[in-house]
Design a protein around this motif. Sequence first.
Motif, short mmCIF file in Angstrom:
data_model
loop_
_atom_site.label_atom_id
_atom_site.label_comp_id
_atom_site.label_asym_id
_atom_site.label_seq_id
_atom_site.Cartn_x
_atom_site.Cartn_y
_atom_site.Cartn_z
N LYS A 34 0.79 -1.24 0.00
CA LYS A 34 0.00 0.00 0.00
C LYS A 34 0.82 1.29 0.00
N GLN A 36 1.91 3.30 2.48
CA GLN A 36 1.34 4.34 3.32
C GLN A 36 2.32 4.71 4.42
N HIS A 38 1.94 5.88 7.44
CA HIS A 38 1.69 5.45 8.81
C HIS A 38 2.27 4.07 9.11
N MET A 79 -2.96 8.26 9.61
CA MET A 79 -4.08 7.38 9.25
C MET A 79 -5.33 8.19 8.95
N ILE A 80 -5.59 9.24 9.72
CA ILE A 80 -6.76 10.08 9.47
C ILE A 80 -6.62 10.80 8.13
N GLU A 82 -4.72 9.95 5.52
CA GLU A 82 -4.79 8.99 4.43
C GLU A 82 -6.21 8.49 4.21
N SER A 83 -6.96 8.33 5.29
CA SER A 83 -8.36 7.89 5.17
C SER A 83 -9.20 8.94 4.46
N ARG A 84 -9.00 10.19 4.82
CA ARG A 84 -9.75 11.27 4.16
C ARG A 84 -9.39 11.37 2.69
N ALA A 86 -8.40 8.92 0.78
CA ALA A 86 -9.00 7.76 0.11
C ALA A 86 -10.49 7.97 -0.10
N LYS A 87 -11.18 8.53 0.90
CA LYS A 87 -12.61 8.80 0.76
C LYS A 87 -12.86 9.82 -0.34
#
Length: 106
Positions: A34, A36, A38, A79-80, A82-84, A86-87
């Motif tokens: 991945k 990433q 994190h 992580m936050i 990267e999550s945002r 991705a969304k």
Amino acid sequence: MNMHPTPLISLSLPVHIGFMIISLIVLLLCYKAKKQLHQLLLLAAILSSGLIYFVQPGISFYILAFEEIALFISVIVCMIVESRKAKTKAANAKHKAQRYAEGDNK
């Protein structure tokens, strides 16, 4: 009288090193898949946790503790973020697919 609290679980150095090696393998495989940030930060935090066996009580112990806390906070922030990302990317792809589908129906 013992002034230091006894930990609930106390790992010996060989057991800790074993967990660190397993974590190293898993996190490197995850990073390879991945890429990433994190995952690298978590790997650094896990590997530096082994230093606890070699640090003498005092200022160096507190520096190590601060470093661990800073790395784990960095992991959570990454992580936050990267999550945002991705969304947002998924929402943009969905919107683009909907526009493409509407264009085909006309």
